[in-house]
Design a protein around this motif. Structure first.
Motif, PDB file in Angstrom:
ATOM      1  N   ALA A  52      -8.346  42.322   0.698  1.00  0.00           N
ATOM      2  CA  ALA A  52      -7.430  41.778   1.707  1.00  0.00           C
ATOM      3  C   ALA A  52      -8.016  40.534   2.357  1.00  0.00           C
ATOM      4  CB  ALA A  52      -7.135  42.845   2.761  1.00  0.00           C
ATOM      5  N   HIS A  53      -9.324  40.511   2.572  1.00  0.00           N
ATOM      6  CA  HIS A  53      -9.963  39.325   3.139  1.00  0.00           C
ATOM      7  C   HIS A  53      -9.997  38.184   2.144  1.00  0.00           C
ATOM      8  CE1 HIS A  53     -11.233  40.688   7.063  1.00  0.00           C
ATOM      9  NE2 HIS A  53     -11.725  41.811   6.553  1.00  0.00           N
ATOM     10  N   THR A  54     -10.137  38.522   0.854  1.00  0.00           N
ATOM     11  CA  THR A  54     -10.251  37.486  -0.166  1.00  0.00           C
ATOM     12  C   THR A  54      -8.940  36.726  -0.353  1.00  0.00           C
ATOM     13  OG1 THR A  54     -11.904  38.824  -1.306  1.00  0.00           O
ATOM     14  CG2 THR A  54     -10.877  37.070  -2.582  1.00  0.00           C
ATOM     15  N   TRP A  55      -7.818  37.462  -0.267  1.00  0.00           N
ATOM     16  CA  TRP A  55      -6.509  36.831  -0.437  1.00  0.00           C
ATOM     17  C   TRP A  55      -5.685  37.022   0.834  1.00  0.00           C
ATOM     18  CZ3 TRP A  55      -8.535  39.732  -4.581  1.00  0.00           C
ATOM     19  CH2 TRP A  55      -8.948  38.945  -5.682  1.00  0.00           C
TER      20      TRP A  55
ATOM     21  N   GLU B 142      -3.483  35.302   2.026  1.00  0.00           N
ATOM     22  CA  GLU B 142      -2.088  34.906   1.879  1.00  0.00           C
ATOM     23  C   GLU B 142      -1.210  36.067   1.416  1.00  0.00           C
ATOM     24  OE1 GLU B 142      -4.193  34.147  -2.030  1.00  0.00           O
ATOM     25  OE2 GLU B 142      -4.594  33.831   0.104  1.00  0.00           O
ATOM     26  N   LEU B 143      -1.857  37.113   0.845  1.00  0.00           N
ATOM     27  CA  LEU B 143      -1.101  38.291   0.422  1.00  0.00           C
ATOM     28  C   LEU B 143      -0.914  39.224   1.607  1.00  0.00           C
ATOM     29  CD1 LEU B 143      -2.627  39.407  -3.029  1.00  0.00           C
ATOM     30  CD2 LEU B 143      -0.393  38.392  -2.608  1.00  0.00           C
ATOM     31  N   SER B 144       0.284  39.728   1.779  1.00  0.00           N
ATOM     32  CA  SER B 144       0.510  40.761   2.779  1.00  0.00           C
ATOM     33  C   SER B 144      -0.108  42.061   2.284  1.00  0.00           C
ATOM     34  CB  SER B 144       2.005  40.959   3.008  1.00  0.00           C
ATOM     35  OG  SER B 144       2.608  41.483   1.819  1.00  0.00           O
ATOM     36  N   LEU B 145      -0.316  43.012   3.174  1.00  0.00           N
ATOM     37  CA  LEU B 145      -0.854  44.300   2.749  1.00  0.00           C
ATOM     38  C   LEU B 145       0.103  45.001   1.803  1.00  0.00           C
ATOM     39  CD1 LEU B 145      -2.456  45.637   6.062  1.00  0.00           C
ATOM     40  CD2 LEU B 145      -3.538  44.405   4.173  1.00  0.00           C
ATOM     41  N   SER B 146       1.404  44.785   1.992  1.00  0.00           N
ATOM     42  CA  SER B 146       2.391  45.393   1.090  1.00  0.00           C
ATOM     43  C   SER B 146       2.244  44.832  -0.310  1.00  0.00           C
ATOM     44  CB  SER B 146       3.809  45.135   1.613  1.00  0.00           C
ATOM     45  OG  SER B 146       3.985  45.701   2.883  1.00  0.00           O
ATOM     46  N   ALA B 147       2.039  43.505  -0.398  1.00  0.00           N
ATOM     47  CA  ALA B 147       1.861  42.891  -1.708  1.00  0.00           C
ATOM     48  C   ALA B 147       0.569  43.369  -2.372  1.00  0.00           C
ATOM     49  CB  ALA B 147       1.853  41.367  -1.571  1.00  0.00           C
ATOM     50  N   LEU B 148      -0.465  43.530  -1.548  1.00  0.00           N
ATOM     51  CA  LEU B 148      -1.722  44.020  -2.086  1.00  0.00           C
ATOM     52  C   LEU B 148      -1.567  45.450  -2.614  1.00  0.00           C
ATOM     53  CD1 LEU B 148      -4.782  43.762  -2.554  1.00  0.00           C
ATOM     54  CD2 LEU B 148      -5.131  44.495  -0.191  1.00  0.00           C
ATOM     55  N   ALA B 149      -0.851  46.272  -1.869  1.00  0.00           N
ATOM     56  CA  ALA B 149      -0.615  47.644  -2.305  1.00  0.00           C
ATOM     57  C   ALA B 149       0.160  47.664  -3.615  1.00  0.00           C
ATOM     58  CB  ALA B 149       0.119  48.423  -1.224  1.00  0.00           C
TER      59      ALA B 149
ATOM     60  N   HIS C  74     -12.859  43.812 -11.254  1.00  0.00           N
ATOM     61  CA  HIS C  74     -13.468  43.181 -12.415  1.00  0.00           C
ATOM     62  C   HIS C  74     -12.440  42.369 -13.191  1.00  0.00           C
ATOM     63  CE1 HIS C  74     -15.612  43.002 -16.332  1.00  0.00           C
ATOM     64  NE2 HIS C  74     -16.676  42.954 -15.541  1.00  0.00           N
ATOM     65  N   ARG C  75     -11.219  42.904 -13.313  1.00  0.00           N
ATOM     66  CA  ARG C  75     -10.178  42.175 -14.054  1.00  0.00           C
ATOM     67  C   ARG C  75      -9.810  40.878 -13.366  1.00  0.00           C
ATOM     68  NH1 ARG C  75      -7.754  47.351 -14.732  1.00  0.00           N
ATOM     69  NH2 ARG C  75      -6.252  46.889 -13.068  1.00  0.00           N
ATOM     70  N   ALA C  76      -9.994  40.848 -12.048  1.00  0.00           N
ATOM     71  CA  ALA C  76      -9.630  39.646 -11.299  1.00  0.00           C
ATOM     72  C   ALA C  76     -10.684  38.552 -11.387  1.00  0.00           C
ATOM     73  CB  ALA C  76      -9.385  39.999  -9.832  1.00  0.00           C
ATOM     74  N   LEU C  77     -11.863  38.881 -11.902  1.00  0.00           N
ATOM     75  CA  LEU C  77     -12.929  37.891 -11.986  1.00  0.00           C
ATOM     76  C   LEU C  77     -12.682  36.925 -13.135  1.00  0.00           C
ATOM     77  CD1 LEU C  77     -16.042  40.238 -11.564  1.00  0.00           C
ATOM     78  CD2 LEU C  77     -14.921  38.872  -9.788  1.00  0.00           C
ATOM     79  N   THR C  78     -13.130  35.701 -12.953  1.00  0.00           N
ATOM     80  CA  THR C  78     -13.123  34.762 -14.062  1.00  0.00           C
ATOM     81  C   THR C  78     -14.168  35.194 -15.088  1.00  0.00           C
ATOM     82  OG1 THR C  78     -14.806  33.318 -13.111  1.00  0.00           O
ATOM     83  CG2 THR C  78     -12.505  32.906 -12.468  1.00  0.00           C
ATOM     84  N   THR C  79     -14.098  34.611 -16.262  1.00  0.00           N
ATOM     85  CA  THR C  79     -15.073  34.952 -17.299  1.00  0.00           C
ATOM     86  C   THR C  79     -16.490  34.686 -16.824  1.00  0.00           C
ATOM     87  OG1 THR C  79     -13.459  34.425 -19.026  1.00  0.00           O
ATOM     88  CG2 THR C  79     -15.798  34.482 -19.663  1.00  0.00           C
ATOM     89  N   GLU C  80     -16.680  33.567 -16.137  1.00  0.00           N
ATOM     90  CA  GLU C  80     -18.005  33.221 -15.640  1.00  0.00           C
ATOM     91  C   GLU C  80     -18.464  34.213 -14.569  1.00  0.00           C
ATOM     92  OE1 GLU C  80     -19.788  29.024 -14.647  1.00  0.00           O
ATOM     93  OE2 GLU C  80     -18.748  29.763 -12.845  1.00  0.00           O
ATOM     94  N   GLN C  81     -17.557  34.561 -13.644  1.00  0.00           N
ATOM     95  CA  GLN C  81     -17.914  35.508 -12.583  1.00  0.00           C
ATOM     96  C   GLN C  81     -18.222  36.883 -13.154  1.00  0.00           C
ATOM     97  OE1 GLN C  81     -14.434  35.236 -10.167  1.00  0.00           O
ATOM     98  NE2 GLN C  81     -15.024  33.279  -9.232  1.00  0.00           N
ATOM     99  N   ALA C  82     -17.482  37.307 -14.173  1.00  0.00           N
ATOM    100  CA  ALA C  82     -17.746  38.605 -14.792  1.00  0.00           C
ATOM    101  C   ALA C  82     -19.111  38.624 -15.459  1.00  0.00           C
ATOM    102  CB  ALA C  82     -16.654  38.935 -15.810  1.00  0.00           C
TER     103      ALA C  82
ATOM    104  N   GLN D  62     -16.839  38.287  -1.755  1.00  0.00           N
ATOM    105  CA  GLN D  62     -15.519  38.375  -1.125  1.00  0.00           C
ATOM    106  C   GLN D  62     -14.744  39.610  -1.559  1.00  0.00           C
ATOM    107  OE1 GLN D  62     -13.971  34.518  -2.207  1.00  0.00           O
ATOM    108  NE2 GLN D  62     -14.493  33.620  -0.217  1.00  0.00           N
ATOM    109  N   VAL D  63     -14.984  40.074  -2.780  1.00  0.00           N
ATOM    110  CA  VAL D  63     -14.288  41.278  -3.232  1.00  0.00           C
ATOM    111  C   VAL D  63     -15.176  42.517  -3.081  1.00  0.00           C
ATOM    112  CG1 VAL D  63     -12.734  40.071  -4.800  1.00  0.00           C
ATOM    113  CG2 VAL D  63     -14.961  40.836  -5.643  1.00  0.00           C
ATOM    114  N   SER D  64     -16.217  42.414  -2.249  1.00  0.00           N
ATOM    115  CA  SER D  64     -17.102  43.536  -1.907  1.00  0.00           C
ATOM    116  C   SER D  64     -17.843  44.116  -3.104  1.00  0.00           C
ATOM    117  CB  SER D  64     -16.314  44.644  -1.192  1.00  0.00           C
ATOM    118  OG  SER D  64     -15.830  44.178   0.040  1.00  0.00           O
ATOM    119  N   LEU D  65     -18.032  43.326  -4.141  1.00  0.00           N
ATOM    120  CA  LEU D  65     -18.874  43.752  -5.247  1.00  0.00           C
ATOM    121  C   LEU D  65     -20.338  43.428  -4.976  1.00  0.00           C
ATOM    122  CD1 LEU D  65     -16.723  42.693  -8.333  1.00  0.00           C
ATOM    123  CD2 LEU D  65     -16.962  44.962  -7.325  1.00  0.00           C
TER     124      LEU D  65
END
Length: 908
Positions: free
Chosen positions: A464-467, A469-476, A501-509, A548-551
């Motif tokens: 939720a902190h990372t995005w 712009e997304l509402s909590l409903s959209a995140l859910a 993990h799926r949301a990470l770029t290839t480099e970030q993964a 940002q995604v708490s990883l």
């Protein structure tokens, strides 16, 4: 059946108090040879040397086998087995059933005790085991040597017991014993000091001063030497009736504050908090799966009740379930606690049982909290439990430590998932009241998706902190298709991590996968850049995305750390993005980064020659000694972990070189046991390399490490091996340093004559090699040992020659040591003004290079020279500054001694 193997006073086996025949003298000698190394393999060659020495019998191995065979029957009657092992035999027995081993264990316990009554009783129990001369009726060269060592151990234990009794006010009862000891050992300054103190406290000041004059005259007549500084200091205090001669309370122990930072997202757990509240001074265990919030509960509860623990809080992560390392040895945790409790490294007992006893003694009757986090099992926890009922202990573990619960009365709290209300509270803490209140339905869905698992909910909040712009409903809605399992927290975590993990770029993964394989508990940005092979800016961006995604979390010092469950997930998923060769290459980059930077840091701490060269630009730049020390402090755990990882990969050269680059830092900071382990690993690597020079150096530094933990016999073996290897390969430079190390070992063993012999040989070699820096150091060493033997004019000549060389080379560190030696020589010659001048010059240089440890010693010496000149104000200034440094360095005995000198000045 009770069995006892006696070796002090007589050699026999007793079962249920009755003597069992074990054969003639040679048979008993074989028994002693096995008993002295109980539970360790004694090779056949060693048995032959110990029992037959130069008179080895025909068909020697058959003879040994026959003697051991004859021993087996009487030993078996006592339930004691002798097992044949490759190359030798091992006698399996409880060490406490052998009086020589029980004696040493009891002496260690007595020395570790902080309660004098307990110490006195334990010393009496240990000394009561003696029944005359050891090994009565047996005579071999090895037994004669062991007998002498045991006699020295007995004499030392008796002296320690006398110190305890003097503190307890038993001076009157001790006078006959001390009079006899002073007569038997007329040149022993410790005995003289004890006798003088007992006489003084018994109201016999004149007799105490007469005893000092007797010792001083005897030393002058036989050695041309004066009494040492400790005896002279006591003499001054007796002359002035110093208040310090009255027993006083020991200095207060430092108050440790080891709790980690207060968790920011802790929520709920009111019932568990109440349960912990209800058990002050008790042991509680908190169990549950990883990430369920065990540590957060323990730490949050502790911060709410800091007032209950005025004597401090101890905390250790035992790494019971960490994927990046093996569980911590409890002995390592004990040594960490001893450091936190103010025990200087030189006062830590060498035996693990004695260390644990000292720890328990230090925390007994104190109101402290001990948090043992991430424990593997009861066996790891039990050595860390304090005695008494004043300390509160909280243990967290994924397992249920049954031995702690049943054996120590611990109450077990099994953590379940958070309730919906507690989960909502956690999200509110992370996201803010207004955002949660604005979308109650979405919050309810996110709460359900999190399954009440705190780590999962924290990661969702991180999304939720990372995005924003997304509402909590959209995140859910984004998460809904994954449908978390609310009845399986581990599955919930795995699912959320897969979304992240799926949301990470290839480099970030790829970066995420590499971080999971990195050795050590955390990483700096520079180390992460080396691991990933990325520029620092790119690495920082990737790390920020993971954070940002708490990883990933970042502490106040800017170091990055993964929760161990996330690290395991990173390791499991890394094959999808990284081949084994990619991972090995990354680890090698990280190892090279640590090695190159450590080499730079070591050169700053102790400039000089190195057996290898590296490109310093390949590591992190370090500009000063302060930079180097700060870097080593921050990276120490990771450096040790990297050395072990390199050993696992067979990178023997990296293993050996890391040990070399860590040696100075370990010495300066007193990491004695880390240094010992580092060189043990390095010696194995050197053997694999087959490099005689690396082997010789490893033996030398392993020997030095053994000296520092008071294992002198093992130290001398390694140092002698270093000497032999260096001589065999014609490496005269390292041969000289081996002699230098042997000199130090013999000095610490009280053998100044043998120390001088090795120092002279080191000087001859360094001179022949035209190594001017080390020649100067050796000149000073020879001068020092000459001075210790009372040969002051020769000593001064050597030290003055050393100083000329060191000043010409601008070697300030070495010059400071030599100036201190010259100050000592001039003081012993009675030229106190010259002593003051040399000490003050040494202080300038020590302060310039930042070596405060040696600065404190020189200030102490300076104070004594000022006092001898009658400059009491100057002496007071020097001793007060020395006292401040001694206390800061936790050198308790030195601080007490200087405080006594200061007290003596106050009455003038």
């Amino acid at each position: 059946m009770t069995a006892e193997l006696r070796v002090l006073g007589e050699v026999e086996l007793r079962v249920r108090g009755f003597r069992v025949e074990v054969g003639h003298a040679r048979q008993r000698s074989v028994l002693v040879a096995l008993v002295m190394d109980a539970n360790r393999v004694v090779t056949v060659d060693r048995l032959l040397d110990r029992v037959w020495a130069q008179h080895v019998p025909h068909r020697a191995r058959d003879v040994v086998r026959n003697y051991v065979s004859r021993l087996r029957r009487p030993l078996a009657e006592a339930g004691i087995a002798v097992e044949r092992r490759s190359g030798g035999y091992v006698l399996h027995v409880d060490p406490d059933s052998v009086d020589v081993h029980r004696f040493h264990r009891l002496v260690d316990d007595a020395r570790a005790a902080t309660d004098d009554e307990h110490a006195a009783a334990t010393f009496e129990q240990a000394l009561g085991l003696w029944r005359g001369e050891a090994f009565a009726g047996l005579d071999t060269p090895w037994l004669d040597t062991v007998r002498q060592v045991l006699d020295q151990d007995r004499f030392g234990a008796e002296a320690d017991r006398i110190d305890v009794e003097l503190r307890r006010g038993g001076h009157a009862a001790l006078l006959p014993t001390l009079r006899a000891r002073a007569t038997e050992h007329p040149l022993d300054e410790r005995v003289a000091a004890q006798y003088m103190l007992a006489l003084y406290r018994a109201g016999r000041q004149a007799d105490a001063l007469t005893e000092f004059d007797r010792v001083r005259t005897r030393l002058a007549d036989e050695f041309g030497a004066d009494p040492g500084p400790s005896l002279r200091s006591l003499h001054r205090q007796i002359l002035t009736s110093a208040p310090s001669l009255t027993p006083t309370a020991t200095a207060p122990t430092p108050v440790p504050r080891q709790l980690p930072a207060l968790p920011t997202s802790f929520a709920g757990r009111s019932a568990e908090l109440d349960a912990l509240d209800a058990r002050p001074g008790a042991i509680s265990t908190i169990g549950g799966p990883g990430g369920i919030g065990k540590t957060s509960l323990a730490v949050s509860w502790a911060y709410r009740h800091l007032d209950r623990f005025p004597d401090g809080q101890l905390f250790v992560d035992l790494r019971g379930f960490s994927p990046d390392s093996t569980p911590m040895d409890p002995a390592v945790a004990v040594r960490g606690f001893l450091t936190a409790l103010g025990v200087e490294p030189s006062r830590v007992p060498s035996d693990a049982h004695a260390q644990a006893a000292l720890y328990r003694s230090l925390v007994a009757d104190r109101r402290m909290l001990v948090v043992l986090d991430n424990a593997l099992d009861a066996a790891q926890v039990e050595p860390l439990l304090p005695g008494g009922g004043t300390c509160t202990v909280v243990v967290t573990s994924r397992s249920r430590p049954a031995g702690v619960i049943t054996g120590h009365g611990a109450r077990h709290l099994a953590l379940d998932v958070l309730s919906d209300g507690e989960a909502r509270e956690l999200l509110t803490r992370r996201l803010g009241t207004s955002q949660v209140a604005a979308e109650p339905a979405a919050v309810a869905e996110l709460t359900a998706l999190g399954g009440g698992f705190p780590l999962v909910l924290s990661i969702i909040a991180g999304w939720a902190h990372t995005w924003p712009e997304l509402s909590l409903s959209a995140l859910a809605a984004e998460l809904r298709d994954g449908a978390l399992h609310d009845d399986d927290p581990t599955a919930s975590l795995s699912t959320v991590l897969s979304w992240s993990h799926r949301a990470l770029t290839t480099e970030q993964a790829a970066v995420f996968g590499l971080l999971g394989t990195a050795p050590g508990p955390d990483l700096s940005l520079a180390a992460a850049a080396a691991l990933t092979g990325m520029p620092a800016a790119s690495a920082r961006a990737a790390l920020r995305a993971l954070e940002q995604v708490s990883l990933l979390t970042r502490d106040r010092a800017g170091r990055y750390r993964m929760h161990d469950l996330i690290r395991r997930y990173a390791t499991d998923t890394s094959p999808a993005h990284l081949s084994p060769s990619d991972q090995d290459a990354a680890l090698r980059r990280l190892a090279d980064f640590y090695l190159h930077t450590a080499r730079t840091g070591d050169a700053l701490l102790e400039p000089g020659t190195s057996p290898f060269t590296l490109d310093r630009s390949a590591g992190q730049p370090l500009g000063s000694r302060a930079d180097a020390l700060a870097w080593f402090e921050a990276e120490h755990a990771s450096l040790l972990a990297t050395q072990h990882a390199a050993a696992a990969h067979g990178w023997h050269e990296v293993v050996w070189r890391l040990a070399w680059t860590l040696k100075t830092f370990h010495h300066w900071r007193g990491h004695l046991y880390d240094d010992l382990e580092s060189w043990r690993v390095a010696l194995v690597a050197a053997d694999h390399l087959g490099d005689p020079m690396a082997q010789a150096l490893s033996h030398r530094f392993l020997g030095r490490a053994q000296i520092k933990v008071h294992r002198h016999e093992e130290a001398l073996l390694h140092l002698e091996q270093a000497r032999v290897l260096s001589e065999r390969i014609g490496d005269r430079a390292n041969l000289a340093l081996a002699h230098q190390a042997l000199a130090w070992a013999w000095e610490l063993s009280g053998e100044d004559v043998r120390a001088l012999e090795h120092a002279v040989r080191a000087l001859e070699l360094h001179t022949a090699l035209d190594d001017r820096v080390r020649e100067a150091g050796s000149l000073n060493n020879v001068g020092w040992y000459l001075a210790r033997l009372g040969r002051y004019e020769e000593a001064r000549s050597h030290c003055e020659a050393a100083l000329v060389l060191q000043r010409g080379l601008d070697h300030r560190y070495g010059a400071a040591h030599t100036l201190d030696s010259l100050g000592y020589i001039h003081h012993r010659l009675g030229d106190y003004r010259a002593a003051v001048d040399h000490y003050e010059q040494a202080l300038v240089l020590y302060r310039d290079v930042g070596y405060s440890y040696a600065e404190a010693d020189t200030l102490d010496h300076l104070g004594a020279s000022h006092a001898a000149l009658g400059r009491h104000a100057d002496a007071r200034d020097a001793w007060q500054e020395a006292l401040r440094l001694f206390r800061a360095q936790e050198r308790t005995s030195d601080a007490d001694r200087v405080q006594g000198d200061l007290d003596g000045l106050l009455v003038r």
